[in-house]
Design an enzyme around this catalytic site. Structure first.
Site, PDB file in Angstrom:
ATOM      1  N   CYS B 162       6.249  -4.748  -5.543  1.00  0.00           N
ATOM      2  CA  CYS B 162       5.872  -4.601  -4.140  1.00  0.00           C
ATOM      3  C   CYS B 162       5.696  -5.940  -3.437  1.00  0.00           C
ATOM      4  CB  CYS B 162       4.628  -3.733  -4.054  1.00  0.00           C
ATOM      5  SG  CYS B 162       4.914  -2.150  -4.870  1.00  0.00           S
ATOM      6  N   HIS B 302      -2.063  -6.642   2.496  1.00  0.00           N
ATOM      7  CA  HIS B 302      -1.278  -5.787   1.582  1.00  0.00           C
ATOM      8  C   HIS B 302      -1.871  -4.379   1.593  1.00  0.00           C
ATOM      9  CE1 HIS B 302       1.399  -4.791  -1.654  1.00  0.00           C
ATOM     10  NE2 HIS B 302       0.406  -4.415  -2.437  1.00  0.00           N
ATOM     11  N   GLU B 313      -8.214  -8.205  -2.633  1.00  0.00           N
ATOM     12  CA  GLU B 313      -7.543  -8.932  -1.545  1.00  0.00           C
ATOM     13  C   GLU B 313      -8.583  -9.508  -0.585  1.00  0.00           C
ATOM     14  OE1 GLU B 313      -4.945  -6.639   0.980  1.00  0.00           O
ATOM     15  OE2 GLU B 313      -3.915  -8.452   1.693  1.00  0.00           O
ATOM     16  N   LYS B 334       0.056  -0.294   6.342  1.00  0.00           N
ATOM     17  CA  LYS B 334       0.451   0.791   5.429  1.00  0.00           C
ATOM     18  C   LYS B 334      -0.307   2.080   5.768  1.00  0.00           C
ATOM     19  CE  LYS B 334       1.941  -2.044   1.495  1.00  0.00           C
ATOM     20  NZ  LYS B 334       1.468  -3.416   1.807  1.00  0.00           N
ATOM     21  N   HIS B 339       3.555   2.990   1.880  1.00  0.00           N
ATOM     22  CA  HIS B 339       3.903   1.790   1.128  1.00  0.00           C
ATOM     23  C   HIS B 339       5.407   1.785   0.858  1.00  0.00           C
ATOM     24  CE1 HIS B 339       3.853  -1.539  -1.418  1.00  0.00           C
ATOM     25  NE2 HIS B 339       2.933  -1.199  -2.306  1.00  0.00           N
ATOM     26  N   PHE B 399       3.070  -4.964  -8.888  1.00  0.00           N
ATOM     27  CA  PHE B 399       2.856  -4.724 -10.317  1.00  0.00           C
ATOM     28  C   PHE B 399       3.562  -5.825 -11.106  1.00  0.00           C
ATOM     29  CE2 PHE B 399       2.466   0.143  -9.646  1.00  0.00           C
ATOM     30  CZ  PHE B 399       1.125   0.001  -9.385  1.00  0.00           C
TER      31      PHE B 399
END
Lengths: 81, 411
Positions: B162, B302, B313, B334, B339, B399
């Site tokens: 991502c 994010h 974050e 998002k 996402h 990831f």
């Protein structure tokens, strides 16, 4: 058993589906590469779709001999016999 | 002397708009692109998640049937966004050998791969189409964009889950700074709303299960957040050496001032709870762009809406910006479009560029009870950004422990 006219019409439909070319442009004397601008990947897709449509087997080594639409119609017609 | 890099073209196809103007209008209004999936495979495979955020404009409404046949759905979205960005840049004459592509994906041609597997099992090897390999390969989107534009200075596909879309911007900046290209078509594309990835993401407890309320499911920073919403689409940005843009009298949206990429080396999927890798990425992007904390007025976070992801974050933002973080308008877009995985960084970069250019921060929806452990100033209705020289940051994490940040400065 499909007639040559039916095979041509069926092929034109397959070529149209793959390339967007108008079915009328797919004529017996037209070369797949020179006239119809069909590349080898599209040609293989057309061959596989034609096999399914007409219930025939077109061996890979035969594909390079199918230079014109007429060659393909003759081969399919012969393979059906 | 480092070459300055500017952004001169934008493109997008997303769940809240099939082009940039539509997406931007909706992003300022605050709409949700999430919907219940009507596909029969949801019930057939008893998927635990019944919704996703599909692109608002289907690719086949934009591309011809024959064009689309040779592209995986992810590549279709990428080409649509790249064409919009290219037209928007106004570039007409250019040196093909100086135009590069950096177009990312997180997953790539998953539809093509699994359709071909079904065909093999059901009909045999003869029926597996000859276009299967070029359609499923992850570089398929970069290759298609390169072919479409005639870009010959290299076509690259950064893959970092991502963070991929943001990493593409990082690579694009480097290609121009190092002199390997004058113009780079950057972007990210994804089309993974397929039962297998939905089952796999659900299996790792990453997806929201708010099946009775899809539009309320993506709720970053809310105490009731329970996972992300799968989206799809693409974003594209034309990066250009400043002197190249000035020479042709281009409209310049903003400067791509700095970028960075770091790795956590902590866990394959879990974010470092202290956000150390993200902190290093933020600091590195700011250092790269010669940016002081006080310059930063806006962050496109994010913020995927997972219980474990949103807080580190915040920790990283506070570590990188210090007390100034309290003065920064944070948007979690998002919440609106879900996402977009490998496309998310590119789409959010487009939104961040527009935020700086239009001086407006887009909206975070579904924030009803803000998590007290994440005391950020979250933008819940469109907000004006200050005049003068301003900087905005966009974060992406993937990831694998990938962290990527871009810093956009007003011009």
């Amino acid at each position: 058993m499909a007639s040559n006219e039916e095979i041509l019409a069926g092929l034109a439909e397959i070529v149209n589906e793959e390339t967007g070319l108008a079915p009328e442009a797919v004529e017996l004397d037209k070369s797949f590469t020179e006239d119809l601008d069909i590349d080898s990947i599209s040609m293989m897709t057309i061959v596989v779709n034609a096999e399914e449509k007409f219930g025939v087997r077109i061996p890979d080594e035969e594909v390079k001999n199918l230079k014109t639409v007429g060659d393909a119609v003759s081969f399919i017609s012969g393979a059906q016999a | 002397m480092t070459r300055k890099v500017v952004i001169t073209g934008l493109g997008a196809t997303t769940p809240i708009g099939g082009d940039v103007p539509t997406m931007w209008n909706n992003a300022l209004k605050g709409v949700s692109g999430a919907r219940t999936l009507e596909d029969d495979w949801v019930a057939k495979y008893e998927l635990p998640v019944h919704f996703a955020a599909r692109c608002s404009t289907p690719a086949l409404e934009v591309l011809s049937r024959v064009e689309a046949k040779r592209m995986d759905p992810s590549t279709q979205f990428g080409v649509i966004a790249a064409r919009e960005a290219w037209a928007d840049s106004g570039i007409t004459e250019f040196d093909q050998d100086r135009l590069a592509v950096a177009f990312a994906t997180g997953i790539g041609g998953v539809w093509t791969l699994l359709d071909a597997w079904d065909t093999l099992k059901e009909k045999g090897p003869r029926r597996v189409l000859p276009m299967t390999v070029p359609m499923l390969m992850p570089n398929g989107v970069a290759a298609a964009v390169s072919l479409d534009l005639g870009a010959r200075a290299g076509a690259h596909t950064p893959v970092s889950a991502c963070a991929s879309g943001t990493e593409a911007m990082h690579l694009g900046l480097e290609l121009i700074r190092s002199g390997k290209a004058d113009v780079v078509m950057c972007g990210g594309a994804e089309a993974a709303i397929h039962p297998m990835p939905l089952a796999a993401f659900a299996s790792m407890q990453a997806l929201s299960r708010r099946n009775d309320d899809p539009q309320g499911a993506s709720r970053p920073y809310d105490t009731a957040r329970d996972g992300f919403v799968m989206g799809e689409g693409a974003g594209a940005l034309v990066l250009e050496a400043e002197e190249h843009a000035l020479a042709r009298g281009a409209r310049i949206y903003a400067e791509l001032a700095g970028t960075s990429v770091t790795a956590d080396a902590y866990h394959i999927t879990a974010p470092d709870p202290e956000g150390l890798g993200a902190t290093r990425a933020l600091k590195a992007a700011m250092f790269d762009g010669r940016i002081q904390a006080e310059d930063v007025v806006h962050v496109n976070a994010h913020a995927t809406s997972t219980p474990v992801g949103d807080k580190p974050e915040y920790t990283a933002l506070r570590a990188a910006l210090g007390a100034h973080v309290d003065n920064v308008a944070v948007s979690a877009t998002k919440s609106q479009m879900g996402h977009l995985l490998g496309a998310s960084g590119a789409v959010e970069a487009v939104l961040t560029v527009l935020a700086v250019h239009e001086r407006k921060a887009p909206v975070t929806i579904n924030l009803e009870n803000q998590d007290p452990e994440i005391p950020l100033d979250v933008v819940t209705s469109a907000r004006d950004l200050p005049a003068g020289s301003i900087v905005a940051l966009s974060n992406s994490f993937g990831f694998g422990g990938h962290n990527a940040v871009v810093a956009i400065r007003s011009v």
